[in-house]
Design a protein around this motif. Structure first.
Motif, PDB file in Angstrom:
ATOM      1  N   LEU A 155      36.747 -19.564 -27.167  1.00 35.90           N
ATOM      2  CA  LEU A 155      35.508 -19.478 -26.385  1.00 35.90           C
ATOM      3  C   LEU A 155      34.289 -19.852 -27.221  1.00 35.90           C
ATOM      4  N   ILE A 156      34.269 -19.432 -28.467  1.00 31.93           N
ATOM      5  CA  ILE A 156      33.148 -19.782 -29.357  1.00 31.93           C
ATOM      6  C   ILE A 156      33.096 -21.294 -29.559  1.00 31.93           C
ATOM      7  N   GLN A 157      34.253 -21.924 -29.719  1.00 29.98           N
ATOM      8  CA  GLN A 157      34.284 -23.376 -29.906  1.00 29.98           C
ATOM      9  C   GLN A 157      33.893 -24.107 -28.628  1.00 29.98           C
ATOM     10  N   ILE A 158      34.286 -23.578 -27.488  1.00 25.55           N
ATOM     11  CA  ILE A 158      33.871 -24.179 -26.213  1.00 25.55           C
ATOM     12  C   ILE A 158      32.357 -24.084 -26.061  1.00 25.55           C
ATOM     13  N   ALA A 159      31.778 -22.964 -26.468  1.00 22.30           N
ATOM     14  CA  ALA A 159      30.314 -22.821 -26.425  1.00 22.30           C
ATOM     15  C   ALA A 159      29.648 -23.859 -27.319  1.00 22.30           C
ATOM     16  N   ALA A 160      30.246 -24.125 -28.482  1.00 28.14           N
ATOM     17  CA  ALA A 160      29.690 -25.135 -29.391  1.00 28.14           C
ATOM     18  C   ALA A 160      29.750 -26.527 -28.762  1.00 28.14           C
ATOM     19  N   VAL A 161      30.851 -26.822 -28.071  1.00 30.34           N
ATOM     20  CA  VAL A 161      30.978 -28.118 -27.393  1.00 30.34           C
ATOM     21  C   VAL A 161      29.947 -28.227 -26.274  1.00 30.34           C
ATOM     22  N   ARG A 162      29.791 -27.157 -25.502  1.00 23.42           N
ATOM     23  CA  ARG A 162      28.806 -27.161 -24.413  1.00 23.42           C
ATOM     24  C   ARG A 162      27.410 -27.413 -24.968  1.00 23.42           C
ATOM     25  N   SER A 163      27.078 -26.768 -26.071  1.00 21.62           N
ATOM     26  CA  SER A 163      25.769 -26.968 -26.694  1.00 21.62           C
ATOM     27  C   SER A 163      25.598 -28.424 -27.142  1.00 21.62           C
ATOM     28  N   ALA A 164      26.647 -28.994 -27.725  1.00 24.45           N
ATOM     29  CA  ALA A 164      26.582 -30.395 -28.168  1.00 24.45           C
ATOM     30  C   ALA A 164      26.356 -31.327 -26.983  1.00 24.45           C
ATOM     31  N   ILE A 165      27.046 -31.071 -25.879  1.00 24.82           N
ATOM     32  CA  ILE A 165      26.892 -31.907 -24.683  1.00 24.82           C
ATOM     33  C   ILE A 165      25.485 -31.754 -24.104  1.00 24.82           C
ATOM     34  N   ASP A 185      48.053 -24.156 -29.945  1.00 24.77           N
ATOM     35  CA  ASP A 185      48.577 -23.368 -31.063  1.00 24.77           C
ATOM     36  C   ASP A 185      48.484 -21.866 -30.812  1.00 24.77           C
ATOM     37  N   GLY A 186      47.941 -21.469 -29.655  1.00 28.31           N
ATOM     38  CA  GLY A 186      47.859 -20.058 -29.316  1.00 28.31           C
ATOM     39  C   GLY A 186      46.817 -19.294 -30.111  1.00 28.31           C
ATOM     40  N   ARG A 187      45.744 -19.992 -30.506  1.00 23.68           N
ATOM     41  CA  ARG A 187      44.682 -19.332 -31.269  1.00 23.68           C
ATOM     42  C   ARG A 187      44.004 -18.263 -30.432  1.00 23.68           C
ATOM     43  N   ASP A 188      43.346 -17.351 -31.108  1.00 24.47           N
ATOM     44  CA  ASP A 188      42.651 -16.241 -30.469  1.00 24.47           C
ATOM     45  C   ASP A 188      41.659 -16.749 -29.423  1.00 24.47           C
ATOM     46  N   CYS A 189      41.684 -16.112 -28.263  1.00 25.84           N
ATOM     47  CA  CYS A 189      40.809 -16.530 -27.146  1.00 25.84           C
ATOM     48  C   CYS A 189      39.331 -16.478 -27.530  1.00 25.84           C
ATOM     49  N   SER A 190      38.942 -15.491 -28.311  1.00 25.28           N
ATOM     50  CA  SER A 190      37.536 -15.386 -28.729  1.00 25.28           C
ATOM     51  C   SER A 190      37.121 -16.595 -29.554  1.00 25.28           C
ATOM     52  N   GLU A 191      37.990 -17.042 -30.455  1.00 28.72           N
ATOM     53  CA  GLU A 191      37.697 -18.236 -31.260  1.00 28.72           C
ATOM     54  C   GLU A 191      37.569 -19.463 -30.360  1.00 28.72           C
ATOM     55  N   VAL A 240      39.657 -28.169 -29.854  1.00 34.70           N
ATOM     56  CA  VAL A 240      39.775 -26.981 -29.011  1.00 34.70           C
ATOM     57  C   VAL A 240      41.117 -27.005 -28.269  1.00 34.70           C
ATOM     58  N   ARG A 241      41.511 -28.166 -27.778  1.00 35.28           N
ATOM     59  CA  ARG A 241      42.805 -28.272 -27.108  1.00 35.28           C
ATOM     60  C   ARG A 241      43.937 -27.874 -28.058  1.00 35.28           C
ATOM     61  N   THR A 242      43.855 -28.348 -29.289  1.00 33.25           N
ATOM     62  CA  THR A 242      44.866 -27.995 -30.292  1.00 33.25           C
ATOM     63  C   THR A 242      44.868 -26.493 -30.549  1.00 33.25           C
TER      64      THR A 242
END
Length: 111
Positions: free
Chosen positions: A61-71, A53-59, A47-49
């Protein structure tokens, strides 16, 4: 063999207290928790990468949600293990402080 671990907890209110927990048993899910932690850490680095790399904010946020779910799932495994072992031991030995500590931990976990 019983080992005692002394923990000092410091809270936002400028006070600390020390609890001694007697952990003479094995937590059966330790390896699974550590494996999931490693994957979650790797996912956070990805997610940091994405952000660098300036990836789309929506992408992102979706990955952050996946990390939160994993935690959260890691926390559930730890909680189940704690209830099945530590809390059972606490009830058997009359350790009411352990139950108070668990209540506080659950309140912080579900915030």
């Amino acid at each position: 063999m019983s080992t005692k671990k002394q923990e000092t907890h410091t809270h936002e209110h400028e006070h600390s207290h020390t609890h001694e927990h007697d952990h003479g048993h094995h937590h059966e899910n330790t390896k699974a928790v550590l494996n999931r932690m490693s994957r979650a850490i790797g996912h956070m680095e990805a997610v940091r990468t994405m952000i660098e790399d300036g990836r789309d904010c929506s992408e992102v946020l979706i990955q952050i949600a996946a990390v939160r779910s994993a935690i959260n799932n890691i926390g559930k495994i730890i909680l189940e293990d704690h209830i099945n072992h530590c809390v059972v031991d606490a009830v058997e030995t009359g350790d009411t402080q352990m139950l108070k500590d668990l209540e506080e931990a659950i309140n912080k976990f579900i915030k």
